[in-house]
Design a protein around this motif. Structure first.
Motif, PDB file in Angstrom:
ATOM      1  N   MET A 198      11.847 -24.949  -0.973  1.00  0.00           N
ATOM      2  CA  MET A 198      11.034 -25.709  -1.352  1.00  0.00           C
ATOM      3  C   MET A 198      11.144 -27.125  -1.586  1.00  0.00           C
ATOM      4  O   MET A 198      10.215 -27.427  -1.810  1.00  0.00           O
ATOM      5  CB  MET A 198      11.402 -24.842  -3.261  1.00  0.00           C
ATOM      6  N   MET A 199      12.228 -27.811  -1.922  1.00  0.00           N
ATOM      7  CA  MET A 199      12.807 -29.156  -2.111  1.00  0.00           C
ATOM      8  C   MET A 199      12.218 -29.937  -1.050  1.00  0.00           C
ATOM      9  O   MET A 199      11.799 -30.590  -0.623  1.00  0.00           O
ATOM     10  CB  MET A 199      13.996 -29.225  -2.584  1.00  0.00           C
ATOM     11  N   HIS A 200      12.269 -29.598   0.387  1.00  0.00           N
ATOM     12  CA  HIS A 200      11.880 -29.635   1.293  1.00  0.00           C
ATOM     13  C   HIS A 200      10.690 -30.390   1.464  1.00  0.00           C
ATOM     14  O   HIS A 200       9.835 -30.752   1.437  1.00  0.00           O
ATOM     15  CB  HIS A 200      12.269 -28.915   3.104  1.00  0.00           C
ATOM     16  N   ARG A 201      10.296 -28.594   1.223  1.00  0.00           N
ATOM     17  CA  ARG A 201       8.474 -28.272   1.820  1.00  0.00           C
ATOM     18  C   ARG A 201       7.594 -29.542   0.391  1.00  0.00           C
ATOM     19  O   ARG A 201       6.238 -29.872   0.845  1.00  0.00           O
ATOM     20  CB  ARG A 201       7.965 -27.114   1.819  1.00  0.00           C
ATOM     21  N   THR A 202       8.393 -29.800  -0.098  1.00  0.00           N
ATOM     22  CA  THR A 202       7.552 -30.924  -1.529  1.00  0.00           C
ATOM     23  C   THR A 202       7.824 -32.244  -1.185  1.00  0.00           C
ATOM     24  O   THR A 202       7.416 -32.983  -1.690  1.00  0.00           O
ATOM     25  CB  THR A 202       7.721 -30.193  -3.166  1.00  0.00           C
ATOM     26  N   HIS A 203       8.449 -32.336   0.050  1.00  0.00           N
ATOM     27  CA  HIS A 203       8.831 -33.636  -0.213  1.00  0.00           C
ATOM     28  C   HIS A 203       7.523 -34.060   0.758  1.00  0.00           C
ATOM     29  O   HIS A 203       6.837 -33.701   1.545  1.00  0.00           O
ATOM     30  CB  HIS A 203       9.898 -34.106   1.511  1.00  0.00           C
ATOM     31  N   ILE A 204       7.198 -35.809   0.759  1.00  0.00           N
ATOM     32  CA  ILE A 204       6.283 -36.594   1.447  1.00  0.00           C
ATOM     33  C   ILE A 204       6.144 -35.881   2.484  1.00  0.00           C
ATOM     34  O   ILE A 204       7.177 -36.507   3.759  1.00  0.00           O
ATOM     35  CB  ILE A 204       6.404 -38.137   0.959  1.00  0.00           C
ATOM     36  N   GLY A 205       5.012 -36.025   3.009  1.00  0.00           N
ATOM     37  CA  GLY A 205       4.503 -35.094   4.368  1.00  0.00           C
ATOM     38  C   GLY A 205       5.001 -34.445   4.767  1.00  0.00           C
ATOM     39  O   GLY A 205       4.879 -34.359   6.130  1.00  0.00           O
ATOM     40  N   VAL A 206       5.100 -33.176   4.460  1.00  0.00           N
ATOM     41  CA  VAL A 206       5.720 -31.660   4.727  1.00  0.00           C
ATOM     42  C   VAL A 206       4.546 -30.312   4.329  1.00  0.00           C
ATOM     43  O   VAL A 206       3.344 -30.877   4.946  1.00  0.00           O
ATOM     44  CB  VAL A 206       7.152 -31.845   4.118  1.00  0.00           C
ATOM     45  N   ASP A 207       4.492 -29.752   3.422  1.00  0.00           N
ATOM     46  CA  ASP A 207       3.758 -28.911   3.076  1.00  0.00           C
ATOM     47  C   ASP A 207       2.725 -29.567   2.362  1.00  0.00           C
ATOM     48  O   ASP A 207       2.634 -29.773   1.356  1.00  0.00           O
ATOM     49  CB  ASP A 207       4.760 -28.287   2.261  1.00  0.00           C
ATOM     50  N   GLN A 208       1.589 -29.898   2.904  1.00  0.00           N
ATOM     51  CA  GLN A 208       0.061 -30.614   2.505  1.00  0.00           C
ATOM     52  C   GLN A 208      -1.015 -29.372   1.935  1.00  0.00           C
ATOM     53  O   GLN A 208      -2.904 -30.392   2.022  1.00  0.00           O
ATOM     54  CB  GLN A 208      -0.304 -31.626   2.730  1.00  0.00           C
ATOM     55  N   HIS A 209      -0.286 -28.285   2.103  1.00  0.00           N
ATOM     56  CA  HIS A 209      -1.840 -27.232   1.916  1.00  0.00           C
ATOM     57  C   HIS A 209      -1.130 -26.413   0.274  1.00  0.00           C
ATOM     58  O   HIS A 209       0.366 -25.788   0.719  1.00  0.00           O
ATOM     59  CB  HIS A 209      -1.984 -25.970   2.956  1.00  0.00           C
ATOM     60  N   TYR A 210      -2.391 -26.137  -0.264  1.00  0.00           N
ATOM     61  CA  TYR A 210      -1.609 -26.003  -2.271  1.00  0.00           C
ATOM     62  C   TYR A 210      -0.831 -24.117  -2.030  1.00  0.00           C
ATOM     63  O   TYR A 210      -0.924 -23.798  -2.552  1.00  0.00           O
ATOM     64  CB  TYR A 210      -2.091 -26.158  -2.963  1.00  0.00           C
ATOM     65  N   GLU A 211      -1.608 -23.760  -0.730  1.00  0.00           N
ATOM     66  CA  GLU A 211      -1.329 -22.462  -0.916  1.00  0.00           C
ATOM     67  C   GLU A 211      -0.227 -21.917   0.115  1.00  0.00           C
ATOM     68  O   GLU A 211       0.127 -20.760  -0.889  1.00  0.00           O
ATOM     69  CB  GLU A 211      -3.012 -21.417   0.119  1.00  0.00           C
ATOM     70  N   ASN A 212      -0.102 -22.863   0.954  1.00  0.00           N
ATOM     71  CA  ASN A 212       1.406 -22.458   1.555  1.00  0.00           C
ATOM     72  C   ASN A 212       2.650 -23.549   0.948  1.00  0.00           C
ATOM     73  O   ASN A 212       3.675 -22.719   0.655  1.00  0.00           O
ATOM     74  CB  ASN A 212       0.989 -23.181   3.311  1.00  0.00           C
ATOM     75  N   ILE A 213       2.184 -23.837   0.070  1.00  0.00           N
ATOM     76  CA  ILE A 213       2.847 -24.475  -1.565  1.00  0.00           C
ATOM     77  C   ILE A 213       3.339 -23.267  -1.948  1.00  0.00           C
ATOM     78  O   ILE A 213       4.721 -23.058  -2.281  1.00  0.00           O
ATOM     79  CB  ILE A 213       2.941 -25.898  -2.373  1.00  0.00           C
ATOM     80  N   THR A 214       2.300 -22.795  -3.107  1.00  0.00           N
ATOM     81  CA  THR A 214       2.601 -21.648  -4.010  1.00  0.00           C
ATOM     82  C   THR A 214       2.822 -20.596  -3.308  1.00  0.00           C
ATOM     83  O   THR A 214       3.966 -19.781  -4.007  1.00  0.00           O
ATOM     84  CB  THR A 214       0.827 -21.760  -4.326  1.00  0.00           C
ATOM     85  N   LYS A 215       2.768 -20.177  -2.038  1.00  0.00           N
ATOM     86  CA  LYS A 215       3.564 -19.383  -1.363  1.00  0.00           C
ATOM     87  C   LYS A 215       5.321 -18.966  -1.077  1.00  0.00           C
ATOM     88  O   LYS A 215       5.501 -18.396  -1.665  1.00  0.00           O
ATOM     89  CB  LYS A 215       3.310 -19.098  -0.218  1.00  0.00           C
ATOM     90  N   GLN A 216       5.637 -20.291  -1.362  1.00  0.00           N
ATOM     91  CA  GLN A 216       7.239 -20.667  -1.249  1.00  0.00           C
ATOM     92  C   GLN A 216       7.446 -20.622  -2.341  1.00  0.00           C
ATOM     93  O   GLN A 216       8.523 -20.436  -3.039  1.00  0.00           O
ATOM     94  CB  GLN A 216       7.055 -21.783  -0.038  1.00  0.00           C
ATOM     95  N   ALA A 217       6.601 -20.851  -3.885  1.00  0.00           N
ATOM     96  CA  ALA A 217       7.328 -20.814  -5.191  1.00  0.00           C
ATOM     97  C   ALA A 217       7.194 -19.499  -5.505  1.00  0.00           C
ATOM     98  O   ALA A 217       7.619 -19.435  -6.226  1.00  0.00           O
ATOM     99  CB  ALA A 217       5.856 -21.449  -5.270  1.00  0.00           C
ATOM    100  N   ASN A 218       6.250 -18.715  -5.046  1.00  0.00           N
ATOM    101  CA  ASN A 218       6.450 -17.269  -5.100  1.00  0.00           C
ATOM    102  C   ASN A 218       8.014 -16.709  -4.522  1.00  0.00           C
ATOM    103  O   ASN A 218       8.389 -16.426  -5.557  1.00  0.00           O
ATOM    104  CB  ASN A 218       5.157 -16.491  -4.446  1.00  0.00           C
ATOM    105  N   ARG A 219       7.850 -17.112  -3.339  1.00  0.00           N
ATOM    106  CA  ARG A 219       9.243 -16.469  -3.508  1.00  0.00           C
ATOM    107  C   ARG A 219      10.247 -17.267  -3.627  1.00  0.00           C
ATOM    108  O   ARG A 219      11.624 -16.707  -4.436  1.00  0.00           O
ATOM    109  CB  ARG A 219       9.554 -16.679  -1.578  1.00  0.00           C
TER     110      ARG A 219
END
Ligand code: SF4
Ligand code: MSK
Length: 635
Positions: A198-219
């Protein structure tokens, strides 16, 4: 000073708790500033409050306009949805990390008790050890507690360290819920992996689709609820005993003028458990008497207080927003703290009243506090020292004492096992009594009301109004954390409070002899609500997933990132969850629509928000009614 006096609210508008209001008044007279007044003085940043800013890299910080959210993007091009989803996901990661680290500390304690390296604690609840082991398919028949515990430790360690596969307690998830998670690819693997990713994906320039970010937030959130938090609860029960109903007094009136008063505030139960032993030491009791006291009075606050109140009936002095205020009584001879929700402001207030503030955990020091490290291998060294400091402060009390009189007595300590025992089993060859009563409509549904208090809203008030409205409408309420304390202070935790309930719920309460609200413990004990919900599904008649149940959750006065993680694991588990005070989001955005609608369309729960507790109750009841209709039990 002048700046503070200008903005002061009437104490009665700051809190519904009379004791806390009395102490706010006294603090102002004494020239001491509490969080209520600091909140008045500190206006929240409106852009930050809407989560419309990003400081994830140093090309920023970037501020977008909540009124026109799609007009601008960050320097990197991040949209409002990416920014809000990343901020939200990081709050989930932080909250999950807090519960996970707490759970891991409990598991390490368990390991060292089992392998004989720690001698001051023992397995108090062998029955619970066996039932947790069985729930994870560990063989228990004819085996020693030692052998079962060794296997249980190894199994539960995977909760944290596993990099692939499914977490151990996923075995407890109802079939329908688990199928949805598998389909969506959100079954948690190991908590460390989920939080790290989660910390990796929210770093600048990694996961930039809110649906995919939310998927990992669920997990990540699920790795908290069905992982870190659940391990903390279950291991604490094994080591210290599973709560069962106990009568307890709650509010500042539990302080005693002629006794050495010690408050423990925080989250991990081991410090508090050892304090119980220290304050019973004949030598220390004699030392207190030699100092002129009638004895030693140990009370709890916040969540470790809620846990010890539930487990051992130890009096509780108040929730998060009262922790500074209670020092103003002048009667607190020592406050010892460990981790989480410990305001740095305590140090300054404690100094004003000559009260030692003692930090005990290696992870949480406070400038201006005395640090006495708590070591699981030699716990009494720390806890005896805390008592000695308190006795010395009692002997040298210099401030006049003013203890508010309020104490409300109620019943606490409803573990999920006890709820199961009281309302479970089978009923006339049909469903368990809880399910039966839901199906026949005496109980309309079940609500979890949890979470903090927050000086941005009148303390306890939303909790009380919400809970009264829910029980009036025949909704059985389960409580944890600071919400449980707010409700206890309002006198709603006694069986007599059944008269506030609607006719159906009242009848059930009177038959069973229970209050209309059931307090389950601290904020990690929200995992008990997940287990209770799974048991409701397992007992039949209410669908095959948590999302099918006529249940809803709320945290009307939340303030912490832990609360966001808890809220999100309830949502990801299938529960409609409504928060109050504020919600870090811009309305009419894609991310808002995902949290408040889209997740439900995926088969999960959904978020709700309302500042007004009655409106919040209305939304929760409407959801419960919708679920009843879908189940075909509407009448
Ligand atoms: Fe701005 Fe993008 Fe950096 Fe965030 S990550 S501060 S939006 S440039
Ligand atoms: S202590 S997280 S203020 S419930 Fe668990 Fe209370 Fe909220 Fe802290």
């Amino acid at each position: 000073d002048d700046k503070n006096t200008k903005t002061m609210m009437d104490p009665k508008d700051c809190t519904a708790c009379d004791s806390t209001a009395q102490m706010i008044t006294k603090a102002r007279k004494d020239g001491v500033v509490l969080a209520f007044d600091r909140a008045e003085d500190m206006k929240p940043c409106p852009i930050g409050a809407d989560s419309a800013c990003c400081k994830n890299c140093f090309m920023g910080p970037c501020r977008l306009n909540a009124r026109d959210p799609y007009k601008k993007v960050g320097v990197c091009g991040a949209t409002i949805d990416t920014i809000m989803a990343r901020n939200f996901a990081r709050a989930v990661a932080s909250g999950a990390a807090a519960h996970t680290d707490h759970g891991m500390a409990m598991l390490e304690l368990f390991r060292d008790v089992v392998n004989g390296k720690i001698l001051d604690y023992e397995i108090k609840d062998s029955f619970k050890l066996h039932s947790v082991a069985k729930s994870l398919d560990i063989e228990t028949e004819g085996r020693s507690d030692q052998d079962i515990s060794t296997d249980l430790y190894k199994e539960l360690e995977r909760t944290y360290t596993q990099v692939d596969g499914e977490m151990p307690f996923v075995k407890r998830v109802p079939k329908g819920t688990l199928e949805t998670w598998r389909k969506l690819g959100i079954v948690p693997r190991g908590a460390m992996r989920e939080i790290m990713e989660m910390m990796h994906r929210t770093h600048i320039g990694v996961d930039q689709h809110y649906e995919n970010i939310t998927k990992q937030a669920n997990r990540t959130a699920l790795s908290d609820g069905w992982g870190g938090s659940m391990v903390a609860t279950e291991i604490s029960d094994i080591l210290f005993g599973t709560p069962s109903p106990v009568e307890v007094g709650v509010n500042m009136g539990v302080l005693k003028e002629k006794m050495v008063n010690i408050i423990i505030h925080g989250h991990e139960p081991n410090l508090f458990e050892s304090m119980v032993v220290s304050v019973a030491s004949p030598t220390l009791v004699q030392a207190a008497k030699d100092a002129g006291a009638d004895g030693i009075n140990l009370v709890g606050m916040c969540c470790s207080g809620a846990e010890m109140m539930s487990r051992h009936g130890i009096p509780h002095a108040g929730n998060f927003s009262s922790t500074e205020a209670i020092l103003v009584t002048g009667a607190v001879d020592t406050m010892a703290v460990d981790i989480q929700c410990i305001k740095q402001g305590l140090a300054e207030v404690a100094k004003c009243y000559n009260t030692p503030l003692i930090t005990t955990n290696t992870r949480a020091h406070i400038e201006g506090a005395v640090h006495i490290e708590f070591n699981d291998h030699l716990p009494m060294e720390c806890t005896d020292e805390i008592v000695i400091k308190a006795i010395s402060r009692f002997k040298n009390r210099v401030h006049p004492i003013e203890i508010p009189k309020e104490v409300k007595t109620g019943i606490q300590g409803f573990s999920h096992e006890y709820v199961q025992y009281m309302l479970g089993g089978t009923f006339r060859g049909g469903y368990a009594p809880l399910n039966e009563n839901i199906i026949n409509g005496r109980i309309r549904g079940v609500a979890g009301v949890v979470g903090c208090t927050n000086p941005r809203t009148k303390q306890d008030d939303s909790h009380i109004q919400l809970v009264k409205e829910l029980i009036k409408n025949d909704v059985l309420v389960l409580l944890t954390g600071c919400a449980q304390i707010a409700i206890a202070k309002a006198g709603l935790a006694s069986p007599e409070a059944a008269h506030y309930a609607g006719p159906g719920l009242r009848e059930v309460c009177e038959t069973v002899g229970m209050p209309p609200v059931l307090g389950l413990g601290s904020c990690v004990d929200n995992s008990r609500i997940l287990i209770a919900a799974s048991a409701m599904v397992a007992q039949g008649g209410l669908g095959d997933s948590i999302a099918d149940l006529p249940v809803a959750g709320a945290a009307p006065e939340y303030m912490s990132e832990k609360a966001i993680s808890i809220g999100h694991y309830f949502v990801a588990s299938g529960v409609y969850t409504v928060f109050g005070v504020t919600f870090p989001i811009v309305e009419n955005t894609k991310f808002h629509n995902l949290l408040f609608n889209g997740l439900e369309e995926q088969g999960l729960g959904k978020w709700g928000f309302d500042k007004d507790p009655i409106e919040m109750a209305r939304k929760m009841i409407a959801h419960i009614d919708k679920k009843r209709k879908e189940l075909g039990i509407d009448q």
